[in-house]
Design an enzyme around this catalytic site. Structure first.
Site, PDB file in Angstrom:
ATOM      1  CD  GLU A  47      -7.842 -20.055 -13.281  1.00  8.84           C
ATOM      2  OE1 GLU A  47      -7.781 -20.195 -12.056  1.00  8.84           O
ATOM      3  OE2 GLU A  47      -8.707 -19.349 -13.831  1.00  8.84           O
TER       4      GLU A  47
ATOM      5  CG  ASP B  12      -1.769   1.180   1.399  1.00  7.55           C
ATOM      6  OD1 ASP B  12      -2.030   1.838   0.372  1.00  7.55           O
ATOM      7  OD2 ASP B  12      -2.206   1.468   2.532  1.00  7.55           O
TER       8      ASP B  12
ATOM      9  CG  ASP C 211      -5.426 -12.266 -14.105  1.00 10.78           C
ATOM     10  OD1 ASP C 211      -6.141 -12.999 -14.803  1.00 10.78           O
ATOM     11  OD2 ASP C 211      -4.978 -12.591 -12.995  1.00 10.78           O
TER      12      ASP C 211
ATOM     13  CG  ASP D 213     -10.108 -15.667 -14.397  1.00 15.59           C
ATOM     14  OD1 ASP D 213      -9.411 -15.951 -13.424  1.00 15.59           O
ATOM     15  OD2 ASP D 213     -11.359 -15.623 -14.366  1.00 15.59           O
TER      16      ASP D 213
ATOM     17  CG  HIS E 202      -5.112 -15.327  -6.991  1.00 17.77           C
ATOM     18  ND1 HIS E 202      -4.551 -15.930  -8.094  1.00 17.77           N
ATOM     19  CD2 HIS E 202      -6.402 -15.091  -7.324  1.00 17.77           C
ATOM     20  CE1 HIS E 202      -5.454 -16.049  -9.033  1.00 17.77           C
ATOM     21  NE2 HIS E 202      -6.595 -15.547  -8.608  1.00 17.77           N
ATOM     22  CG  ASP E 203      -7.727 -18.642  -7.214  1.00 15.87           C
ATOM     23  OD1 ASP E 203      -8.182 -17.636  -6.649  1.00 15.87           O
ATOM     24  OD2 ASP E 203      -7.729 -18.793  -8.447  1.00 15.87           O
TER      25      ASP E 203
END
Ligand code: NOJ
Length: 576
Positions: free
Chosen positions: A274, A34, A111, A218, A348-349
């Site tokens: 993916e 951040d 992505d 994706d 991330h999954d």
């Protein structure tokens, strides 16, 4: 605008097949760094950390979605493909990031989420009008025959969504239902409509003109809908389609068309699809260079091996090592001559690899994170490092549902508890497998909030950050980070790591993962003890390696006949 990277010059930067020797680093922007003190990671934050990635030695960044989005699935629900969400910064910030990455020799892959849009995308909003020319851009269906539109149980069929009870959502504006295989906020685009495809290709070309080096696509297998999603009919096998499996009949055609129309291969862009449900056979088709579809796919086979086939998501089984290593070996052999593998444990999954496949106790965390990396990076294919994997970051010790943020976790919890599944059972599932484990903030240092933010982070920082963090790793020559640096350098420096033929040894051994890689007269032997106990090496079943040169090891053990807990070695065999 990164003018210097457009056109011919960009192509010089991307020699043919460059992705075969690359290591990709995935950034989940919300959790990386951040910069503006709102508790959510952003693009200027990523730019400020590029030197860290250069030090690690990675070649490519895969940036999870930063497009405009209502964020129902953290950006995998896009409402404007050509703009950046203000949460993450501006388009100018992204252009600065691309240029700054390129200056360091790091490429950037976007992505691409085009199986579905957000329900706030203008295309979808327009399509809600039955008379709109965009009506057919999505899948609109009436209630099932004889049923009252909008009433419970009237959906066109019974397919569930990934993150909601039904894949169909009633829209009172048009009196019909639309398909959202993931959630109502993610309506599926109708790729059967050529206008949809051309709109997607135009958008992709727009990003290529902005200097991006490829696309991670994706759930790209779902752009051609598996039979039974949009109709009531099932395919002849009678198997119900799920978001986790398969594709429809036109997938290869669509991928080849996309490749042609966006000039993906002509421009030497990295393409990784993916593909949940993909098999070696479908992957060969999609990655055969002669067919000009994709460079590589992400299979899900190895991350589904601990699930009960046909069971609920919370039904987990133990995963014996032979099952895991033989699965990876099956892909290595299957794609040995045609196509190319992608290599991953983390993203991330997924839950954190060191907690899932390794041993994240204080005693074994470092060694098991290193050894899992050794094994993965010494397979043939393009390795993917997920942020924090290079530090051996672990699962979060969340104990209450309020600590979870992910739409998937919240939906699983709601569905399980509504169905009478004991709370402990579903909480155990979340504690071990939730996607949120990968999404806790990147642990940069031992200051408050791990140096990720000056505010309260959007999801809790893992409390182990005072010991597990990038600053501590950089002061430790034996850190997990240092080991990843060496593995990446080894790949860059050795053709046998990139291109060598793979052969699995000791396939049934339940603790040792052993294999060779061979290219011309060079041969590497990889030995890994994937257990928290010492393991004897069955020397009679292994190539002679007593005098072999140790290229990289995790321990100073040096005993030729045994490995310490989670010890691994990469040896160069004497071929003379
Ligand atoms: C796969 C992505 O990796 C995941 O995070 C997302 O929820 C679904 N596709 C839907 O876009």
């Amino acid at each position: 605008m990164t003018d210097h990277l457009l056109g011919e010059e960009a192509r010089v930067l991307r020699p043919d097949g460059w992705w075969r020797s690359a290591v990709v680093y995935q950034i989940y922007p919300r959790s990386f760094q951040d910069s503006d003190g709102d508790g959510i990671g952003d693009i200027p934050g990523i730019t400020s950390r590029l030197d860290y990635l250069a030090e690690l030695g990675v070649d490519v960044i895969w940036l999870s979605p930063v497009y405009r989005s209502p964020q129902c699935d953290n950006g995998y629900d896009i409402s404007d493909y050509r703009d950046v969400d203000p949460l993450f910064g501006t388009l100018a910030d992204l252009e600065t990031l691309i240029a700054a990455a390129h200056e360091r020799g790091i490429r950037l892959v976007m992505d691409l989420v085009v199986n579905h849009t957000s329900d706030e995308h203008p295309w979808f909003i327009e399509s809600r009008d039955p008379a709109s020319p965009k009506r057919d851009w999505y899948f609109w269906r009436p209630a099932r025959p004889g049923a009252e539109p909008g009433a419970a149980g009237s959906e066109p069929n019974d397919r569930p969504a990934a993150f909601a009870p039904s894949a169909w959502t009633y829209d009172p504006v048009s009196g019909e239902y639309y398909l959202g295989i993931f959630s109502p906020g993610q309506p599926d685009l109708n790729w059967e409509n050529p206008e949809v495809r051309q709109a997607v290709y135009a958008m992709m070309r727009w990003w290529v003109d902005r200097g991006v080096d490829g696309f991670r696509m994706d759930v790209i297998n779902l752009i051609s809908k598996p039979i039974g999603f949009t109709t009531d009919a099932l395919d002849p096998s009678g198997v119900e389609p799920t978001y986790e499996g398969g594709s429809g009949p036109r997938l290869d055609e669509f991928l080849a068309e996309m490749n042609r129309e966006v000039r993906l291969d002509d421009l030497n862009l990295l393409t990784v699809g993916e593909m949940p449900g993909s098999t070696v056979e479908t992957a060969i088709r999609a990655t055969d260079p002669g067919r000009h579809e994709l460079n590589m796919v992400f299979t899900f086979e190895h991350v589904m091996l601990d699930r009960v086939p046909g069971g609920q998501r919370w039904d987990l089984v133990d995963l014996p090592l032979p099952v895991l290593k033989n699965n990876l070996a099956h892909w290595q052999l299957g794609l040995a001559d045609v196509g190319w593998n992608s290599l991953y444990f983390d993203n991330h999954d997924q839950a954190r690899a060191v907690s899932r496949f390794g041993d994240d106790s204080p005693e074994h965390r470092v060694a098991s994170a290193k050894t899992l990396a050794t094994v993965l990076h010494l397979h043939k294919g393009t390795p993917y490092v997920y942020q924090g994997e290079e530090l051996g970051m672990t699962n979060a010790p969340f104990t209450t549902i309020e600590q979870y943020r992910d739409i998937s976790a919240l939906n699983v919890y709601a569905a399980a508890t509504a169905g009478g599944v004991p709370t402990e059972r579903v909480m155990h599932f979340l504690e071990t497998r939730s996607r949120d484990h990968a999404r806790t903030p990147m642990q940069w240092d031992a200051t408050d909030a791990a140096g990720f933010t000056t505010a309260t982070p959007w999801i809790e920082v893992n409390p182990n950050y005072p010991t597990i963090n990038a600053a501590a790793a950089s002061e430790d020559a034996d850190s997990v980070f240092a080991h990843f640096q060496k593995l990446i350098a080894l790949r860059h420096d050795n053709a046998v790591v990139r291109e060598g033929r793979f052969e699995l040894l000791l396939p049934e051994h339940d603790r040792l993962w052993a294999f060779t890689r061979t290219l011309d007269d060079e041969r590497l032997l990889v030995l890994a003890n994937c257990s928290s106990r010492p393991a004897d090496l069955p020397l009679e079943d292994l190539p002679d390696h007593v005098d072999a040169e140790l290229l990289l090891g995790t321990h100073l053990n040096g005993r030729p006949d045994s490995l310490a807990p989670w010890e691994s070695r990469i040896l160069r065999l004497d071929q003379s």
